[in-house]
Scaffold this motif. Structure first.
Motif, PDB file in Angstrom:
ATOM      1  N   GLY A 112       0.801  -1.215   0.000  1.00 31.12           N
ATOM      2  CA  GLY A 112       0.000   0.000   0.000  1.00 31.12           C
ATOM      3  C   GLY A 112       0.835   1.267   0.000  1.00 31.12           C
ATOM      4  N   CYS A 113       2.110   1.147   0.419  1.00 39.89           N
ATOM      5  CA  CYS A 113       2.985   2.310   0.471  1.00 39.89           C
ATOM      6  C   CYS A 113       3.513   2.646  -0.909  1.00 39.89           C
ATOM      7  CB  CYS A 113       4.152   2.027   1.412  1.00 39.89           C
ATOM      8  SG  CYS A 113       4.935   0.437   1.116  1.00 39.89           S
ATOM      9  N   GLY A 114       3.303   1.757  -1.869  1.00 40.54           N
ATOM     10  CA  GLY A 114       3.814   2.001  -3.208  1.00 40.54           C
ATOM     11  C   GLY A 114       5.177   1.368  -3.423  1.00 40.54           C
ATOM     12  N   PHE A 115       5.694   0.662  -2.410  1.00 43.09           N
ATOM     13  CA  PHE A 115       6.960  -0.038  -2.573  1.00 43.09           C
ATOM     14  C   PHE A 115       6.685  -1.541  -2.655  1.00 43.09           C
ATOM     15  CE2 PHE A 115       8.069   3.999  -0.826  1.00 43.09           C
ATOM     16  CZ  PHE A 115       9.208   4.349  -1.519  1.00 43.09           C
ATOM     17  N   ALA A 116       7.748  -2.299  -3.006  1.00 45.50           N
ATOM     18  CA  ALA A 116       7.540  -3.721  -3.293  1.00 45.50           C
ATOM     19  C   ALA A 116       7.217  -4.537  -2.050  1.00 45.50           C
ATOM     20  CB  ALA A 116       8.773  -4.294  -3.982  1.00 45.50           C
ATOM     21  N   GLY A 117       7.429  -3.977  -0.884  1.00 46.16           N
ATOM     22  CA  GLY A 117       7.148  -4.719   0.344  1.00 46.16           C
ATOM     23  C   GLY A 117       7.664  -3.907   1.502  1.00 46.16           C
TER      24      GLY A 117
END
Lengths: 229, 191, 280
Positions: free
Chosen positions: C49-54
């Motif tokens: 949800g943060c826009g990063f892969a994990g």
């Protein structure tokens, strides 16, 4: 008692290629005939028992960080020994197994047992484990080889089984037959395991997992290997 | 045999997984997701090409002059293991983006029989240095192709009804057999 | 032969060991210990949800890149944001509370079934045969998003998915799961929302759905704040601009919509619609 237990588990409960799905490449490649399967199995028994024994002996002096590298070197030395022995005493077999003799070294069954068992258990148990797993592996390979040879060439250990009217089902001795055969056997093993536990009223067993959790091949645990290796 | 023929032969006709049974473990283990399949394939291609070059040099300048051909397996696996470790450290420091995409696959490759198998096969076929590397490269491309196709099928397989006892590896192997049968059709291509 | 083989193996082993140990010194990469600390503070749901892969890549980015704000983790909420801000020395800021929202009202629009789907209960599987609803952009209602939701914030009713606002962390897993791209992340306080995600032309929409958006552009023209636009075939509302403009427009866009699918749905209004659906 525990010696027998460790020995026996490799024969059925944790049968390497069919239940643990360890060491697929040779299982598929050298089972064109029952004799090849048997020969390959013998070579693997030799390497597996000795590597388990040696690794178990030196397990306390190997530093954790270079553990995997040590296992590989020990296995590779034993494989070289097997290669030389086969060249001297079983040259036709050596030729028909071809590249898969040196490749025993990267067979996950060797590293998998070293990592999962020999590095944690005393010498006599490790030998039992290696012997059981090796014999289980040999049985499976011979069985698969016999199956493919009988249907694919109409022979068993080189002797004709069917009458002259039999038309060999060539599919079985070629590469596709190997994959399909192994897949169906795995399915049958799963079915048996499910049926058995149902009859005994036990919870459902886990299906044959890929590579028996041999950690060298699973992405999820690669981070750990990276740190160790 | 010219290079183009060799490329086609190594990718389709003698596909390393489907016709030569090398590298079956990752074929079963790393073929659940197309992205992972491509990553694994790229890592194998990279390492196999480099390892073949290194082992070729080893054979030519260390093993052959001393008459130690029988140590081939031991020396090759040692070279490959060290090479993989070195490449991993090198990429981590020098090319972090590449490390990010290939990093997790590298440690798995030491025990991948495709890499060692290609190095030994190149020796057994008595190829020169350039040809060996090209052979390893094209065979590894074939590995990537097979892995990618398998992952594509498996992604669809997730949503189909498979009998309980055939789920997972079992149906995967049967599908591999059908793929292998398809690749069999390429046999007539190169005479 | 024995001597030479021993010498060669010894030499080779030594050479490899030396090269590797020198390389490990020269090529050592220093890991920032704060990355580990930030990672511990994160919930570890790896929802993206943060826009990063994990979680791990967000932790690394939050520590290394001064432009990555500390409050991107929507699953963790303000507590986690405060912790990360403390660890990385950034201003915590206040993240606007967001929520997942279903852009479809097919039950109101009486969307017909194209065929009776009997296959595996999964939207992705049904989508392989083309959407089972007459509208190809509707909520298929087989619950892929519900199963994907890491926070158990969704449930199925009346052939559509519903979001439990209190549990939803706006992680966006449902947005990426839905094969019809029905889900959208919007501010909880959003004043007006569009209940249709069809990309079809007006005529095609009105044939299959009584309340589908026909792209008549009335709302776009009426909005005094110019925060409604037709983007990629869908009506898009710039909620930040809309909220900034305030209530002086009296939601003229919703009033003018001939299909009645631009609606004032706060958290409270959403509940009202659910009640209406339950009654129907």
């Amino acid at each position: 008692m525990s010696f027998v237990k460790e020995f026996a588990k490799g024969l059925w409960k944790e049968l390497p290629p069919f239940r643990l799905v360890l060491g697929l490449c040779p299982t598929l490649a050298v089972t064109k005939s029952a004799a090849d399967g048997l020969g390959m199995g013998a070579a693997v028994i030799f390497v597996l028992v000795l590597s388990n024994a040696i690794i178990s002996m030196v397990r306390k002096i190997i530093p954790k960080k270079v553990r995997i590298a040590c296992f590989i070197v020990i296995a590779a030395s034993l494989v070289v020994a097997v290669e030389l022995l086969m060249q001297a005493y079983a040259y036709p077999l050596y030729q028909s197994l071809g590249i898969f003799v040196p490749l025993i070294v990267v067979n996950c069954i060797i590293l998998g047992r070293a990592e999962a068992f020999a590095s944690k258990n005393p010498v006599h148990l490790s030998i039992a484990d290696g012997l059981g797993m090796g014999i289980g592996f040999t049985m499976s390979l011979t069985f698969l080889g016999a199956l493919r040879e009988v249907f694919g060439a109409g022979k068993l250990f080189g002797a004709t089984v069917f009458g002259p009217d039999f038309k060999p089902f060539t599919f079985m001795v070629e590469a596709p037959g190997a994959f399909v055969c192994l897949g169906l056997i795995l399915g049958a093993m799963n079915y048996l395991a499910i049926w058995q536990s149902k009859r005994k009223g036990l919870p459902e067993p886990s299906l044959a997992a890929s590579c028996g959790g041999c950690r060298a091949c699973s992405i999820g645990e690669s981070k750990q290997i990276m740190q160790e290796g | 045999m010219n290079y183009f023929e060799m490329l086609i032969a190594a990718i389709f006709v003698n596909n390393i997984i489907l016709a030569q049974y090398l590298g079956c473990c990752p074929f079963v283990g790393c073929s659940k997701d197309r992205g992972v399949a491509i990553g694994m394939g790229a890592a194998v291609t990279f390492v196999a090409s480099m390892a073949t070059a290194f082992t070729w040099l080893m054979q030519k300048y260390v093993l052959n002059p001393f008459g130690l051909g029988y140590l081939q397996t031991l020396v090759f696996i040692l070279v490959i293991a060290s090479l993989v470790q070195f490449v991993e450290m090198f990429l981590k420091k020098m090319v972090p983006p590449l490390y990010k995409s290939l990093g997790i696959f590298l440690p798995l490759i030491t025990t991948n029989c495709a890499v060692l198998g290609l190095a030994i096969l190149a020796q057994r076929n008595e190829f020169g240095l350039g040809v060996s590397v090209f052979y390893a490269f094209s065979a590894a491309l074939g590995f990537t192709l097979a892995l990618f196709l398998m992952a594509g099928i498996r992604e669809r397989l997730v949503i189909s009804r498979v009998p309980k006892s055939m789920q997972g590896t079992s149906i995967g192997l049967v599908m591999a057999g059908l793929m292998s049968l398809t690749f069999f059709a390429f046999q007539g291509m190169i005479g | 032969m024995i001597t030479s083989s021993i010498l060669v193996m010894f030499g080779l082993g030594l050479a490899c060991a030396v090269v590797l140990s020198v390389a490990s010194k020269l090529l050592a990469v220093e890991e920032d210990p704060r990355v580990e600390a930030v990672l511990d503070a994160l919930p570890g749901a790896n929802c993206g949800g943060c826009g990063f892969a994990g979680c791990e890549s967000y932790a690394a980015a939050a520590v290394r890149d001064p432009d990555v704000p500390a409050d991107r983790c929507c699953a963790g909420g303000p507590d986690v944001a405060a912790k990360i801000a403390e660890l990385t020395g950034k201003a915590a800021g206040s993240a606007e509370p967001m929520v997942a929202f279903r852009r479809c009202a097919k039950s109101e629009g009486n969307v017909a079934k194209r065929y009776d789907y009997q296959g595996v209960p999964s939207c992705a599987a049904a989508k392989l045969l083309g959407s089972p609803d007459a509208c190809s952009y509707s909520c298929i209602g087989l619950g892929d998003c519900m199963r994907a939701c890491p926070f158990d914030a969704m449930y199925m009713a009346h052939g559509m998915v519903h979001v439990i606002t209190e549990k939803c962390t706006a992680c966006g897993t449902c947005v990426s799961t839905c094969p019809n791209h029905v889900m959208q992340i919007v501010p909880q306080a959003a004043r007006v929302m569009v209940l249709c995600s069809s990309l079809d032309k007006g005529k095609a929409v009105s044939e299959v759905c009584e309340v589908g958006c026909i792209s008549c552009m009335k709302c776009v023209k009426e909005c005094p704040a110019k925060c409604i636009a037709l983007e990629g075939g869908k009506i898009h509302i710039d909620h930040t601009a809309c909220l900034a403009y305030g209530s002086s427009c009296q939601e003229v866009c919703a009033e003018k919509c001939p299909r009645g699918i631009l609606r004032c749905l706060g958290a409270a209004a959403a509940a009202r619609v659910q009640e209406a659906e339950a009654a129907a």
